[in-house]
Design a protein around this motif. Structure first.
Motif, PDB file in Angstrom:
ATOM      1  N   PHE A  81       9.350 -16.747  17.683  1.00  0.00           N
ATOM      2  CA  PHE A  81       8.026 -16.211  17.364  1.00  0.00           C
ATOM      3  C   PHE A  81       7.944 -14.709  17.607  1.00  0.00           C
ATOM      4  O   PHE A  81       7.168 -14.014  16.944  1.00  0.00           O
ATOM      5  CB  PHE A  81       6.957 -16.985  18.136  1.00  0.00           C
ATOM      6  CG  PHE A  81       6.777 -18.384  17.625  1.00  0.00           C
ATOM      7  CD1 PHE A  81       6.100 -18.613  16.438  1.00  0.00           C
ATOM      8  CD2 PHE A  81       7.325 -19.466  18.292  1.00  0.00           C
ATOM      9  CE1 PHE A  81       5.955 -19.899  15.930  1.00  0.00           C
ATOM     10  CE2 PHE A  81       7.188 -20.754  17.802  1.00  0.00           C
ATOM     11  CZ  PHE A  81       6.504 -20.968  16.615  1.00  0.00           C
ATOM     12  N   ASP A  82       8.752 -14.190  18.522  1.00  0.00           N
ATOM     13  CA  ASP A  82       8.839 -12.738  18.665  1.00  0.00           C
ATOM     14  C   ASP A  82       9.410 -12.112  17.395  1.00  0.00           C
ATOM     15  O   ASP A  82       8.908 -11.096  16.899  1.00  0.00           O
ATOM     16  CB  ASP A  82       9.728 -12.366  19.852  1.00  0.00           C
ATOM     17  CG  ASP A  82       9.029 -12.553  21.189  1.00  0.00           C
ATOM     18  OD1 ASP A  82       7.791 -12.693  21.199  1.00  0.00           O
ATOM     19  OD2 ASP A  82       9.722 -12.563  22.218  1.00  0.00           O
ATOM     20  N   SER A  93       6.905 -12.093  14.670  1.00  0.00           N
ATOM     21  CA  SER A  93       5.922 -11.027  14.845  1.00  0.00           C
ATOM     22  C   SER A  93       6.485  -9.673  14.429  1.00  0.00           C
ATOM     23  O   SER A  93       5.746  -8.810  13.948  1.00  0.00           O
ATOM     24  CB  SER A  93       5.467 -10.966  16.308  1.00  0.00           C
ATOM     25  OG  SER A  93       4.793 -12.145  16.671  1.00  0.00           O
ATOM     26  N   ASP A 106       6.210  -9.927  10.582  1.00  0.00           N
ATOM     27  CA  ASP A 106       4.837 -10.086  10.082  1.00  0.00           C
ATOM     28  C   ASP A 106       3.927 -10.386  11.266  1.00  0.00           C
ATOM     29  O   ASP A 106       3.829 -11.516  11.724  1.00  0.00           O
ATOM     30  CB  ASP A 106       4.765 -11.205   9.051  1.00  0.00           C
ATOM     31  CG  ASP A 106       3.373 -11.360   8.435  1.00  0.00           C
ATOM     32  OD1 ASP A 106       2.456 -10.614   8.835  1.00  0.00           O
ATOM     33  OD2 ASP A 106       3.202 -12.220   7.551  1.00  0.00           O
ATOM     34  N   ALA A 107       3.245  -9.362  11.758  1.00  0.00           N
ATOM     35  CA  ALA A 107       2.425  -9.500  12.955  1.00  0.00           C
ATOM     36  C   ALA A 107       1.251 -10.455  12.763  1.00  0.00           C
ATOM     37  O   ALA A 107       0.733 -11.011  13.741  1.00  0.00           O
ATOM     38  CB  ALA A 107       1.911  -8.126  13.391  1.00  0.00           C
ATOM     39  N   ASP A 108       0.821 -10.681  11.532  1.00  0.00           N
ATOM     40  CA  ASP A 108      -0.333 -11.540  11.264  1.00  0.00           C
ATOM     41  C   ASP A 108       0.049 -12.862  10.613  1.00  0.00           C
ATOM     42  O   ASP A 108      -0.799 -13.533  10.023  1.00  0.00           O
ATOM     43  CB  ASP A 108      -1.324 -10.806  10.361  1.00  0.00           C
ATOM     44  CG  ASP A 108      -1.946  -9.600  11.050  1.00  0.00           C
ATOM     45  OD1 ASP A 108      -2.241  -9.703  12.256  1.00  0.00           O
ATOM     46  OD2 ASP A 108      -2.129  -8.560  10.383  1.00  0.00           O
ATOM     47  N   HIS A 165      -2.547 -15.167  21.554  1.00  0.00           N
ATOM     48  CA  HIS A 165      -2.153 -13.776  21.343  1.00  0.00           C
ATOM     49  C   HIS A 165      -1.707 -13.543  19.905  1.00  0.00           C
ATOM     50  O   HIS A 165      -1.950 -12.459  19.337  1.00  0.00           O
ATOM     51  CB  HIS A 165      -1.022 -13.403  22.299  1.00  0.00           C
ATOM     52  CG  HIS A 165      -0.436 -12.049  22.048  1.00  0.00           C
ATOM     53  ND1 HIS A 165      -1.088 -10.873  22.360  1.00  0.00           N
ATOM     54  CD2 HIS A 165       0.748 -11.673  21.493  1.00  0.00           C
ATOM     55  CE1 HIS A 165      -0.346  -9.851  22.012  1.00  0.00           C
ATOM     56  NE2 HIS A 165       0.771 -10.293  21.485  1.00  0.00           N
ATOM     57  N   LEU A 166      -1.070 -14.544  19.301  1.00  0.00           N
ATOM     58  CA  LEU A 166      -0.622 -14.431  17.912  1.00  0.00           C
ATOM     59  C   LEU A 166      -1.740 -14.718  16.910  1.00  0.00           C
ATOM     60  O   LEU A 166      -1.489 -14.802  15.708  1.00  0.00           O
ATOM     61  CB  LEU A 166       0.561 -15.386  17.677  1.00  0.00           C
ATOM     62  CG  LEU A 166       1.831 -15.054  18.466  1.00  0.00           C
ATOM     63  CD1 LEU A 166       2.885 -16.143  18.271  1.00  0.00           C
ATOM     64  CD2 LEU A 166       2.394 -13.701  18.062  1.00  0.00           C
TER      65      LEU A 166
END
Length: 208
Positions: A96-97, A100, A103-105, A137-138
């Motif tokens: 998941f890092d 992110s 694609d941060a969103d 947070h995500l």
């Protein structure tokens, strides 16, 4: 309904994958109609090398990129990790890092059901102390019920009920979000760039 399952189990067979499969089956059964559901499983251990390369060169490999695309396009997400040192596994977090980074969103507004497996019930708080904050947070929408399965839970009473409850919440949330009608025009902000809460709430209400 397109459902993507992210399993971070390391063994074959894996109790983590078993829990993931049971959650997916229960979610499909709770949806309507189940025959129209599409389920795709992402085994994180198969992507370990590409995940590492993403952090060193900034670009995901072909298989990892396909996994990221599937996650981003999913209507709902089921994520399950084994517990290491009272938290999620490093490989699970790295997946998941890396997502992110590209694609941060990718998970913004996406319904997510969290699950974990471990050798003892003492680690069940990993759901609320580690997984829930991570996906908040995500910007994901985490269903109220998480499912933790300790070694003694398999075949015992209680696990099946928790699976069905969590799966029902994910199916309902996924169906509910799909009925929301996005406004043709975004709510207008005031001079300070702030949108009034009442207008934000009205924009989220389904039509009718």
């Amino acid at each position: 309904m397109k459902l993507v399952v992210v399993s971070a189990g390391l063994g074959v067979p894996s109790s983590t994958r078993l829990l993931a499969d049971r959650l997916a089956a229960a979610t499909v059964a709770a949806g309507a109609p189940p025959a129209s559901a599409e389920v795709q499983v992402v085994e994180v251990r198969d992507l370990a090398v590409e995940i590492a390369h993403t952090f060193t060169n900034g670009f995901p490999g072909r298989n990892l990129s396909a996994a990221f695309d599937a996650v981003a396009a999913a209507d709902g997400l089921i994520v399950v990790t084994p517990v290491f040192s009272a938290s999620y596994s490093g490989l699970f977090k790295s997946f998941f890092d890396a997502l992110s980074v590209t694609d941060a969103d990718a998970l913004a507004g996406k319904p997510v059901l969290i699950g974990a497996t471990g050798g003892t019930a003492r680690h069940s708080l990993v759901l609320d102390h580690a997984l829930r904050p991570l996906f908040a947070h995500l910007k994901a929408v985490v269903v109220p019920t998480g499912v933790y399965a300790a070694s003694e839970d398999w075949g015992a009473e209680g696990l099946g009920g928790r699976i069905e409850r969590a799966a029902g919440e994910l199916a309902a949330l996924t169906a509910g979000l799909s009925t929301v009608v996005k406004p043709a025009v975004k709510p207008a902000a005031d001079a300070d760039g702030i949108v009034p809460f009442e207008e934000r709430l009205a924009a989220l209400r389904p039509a009718g």
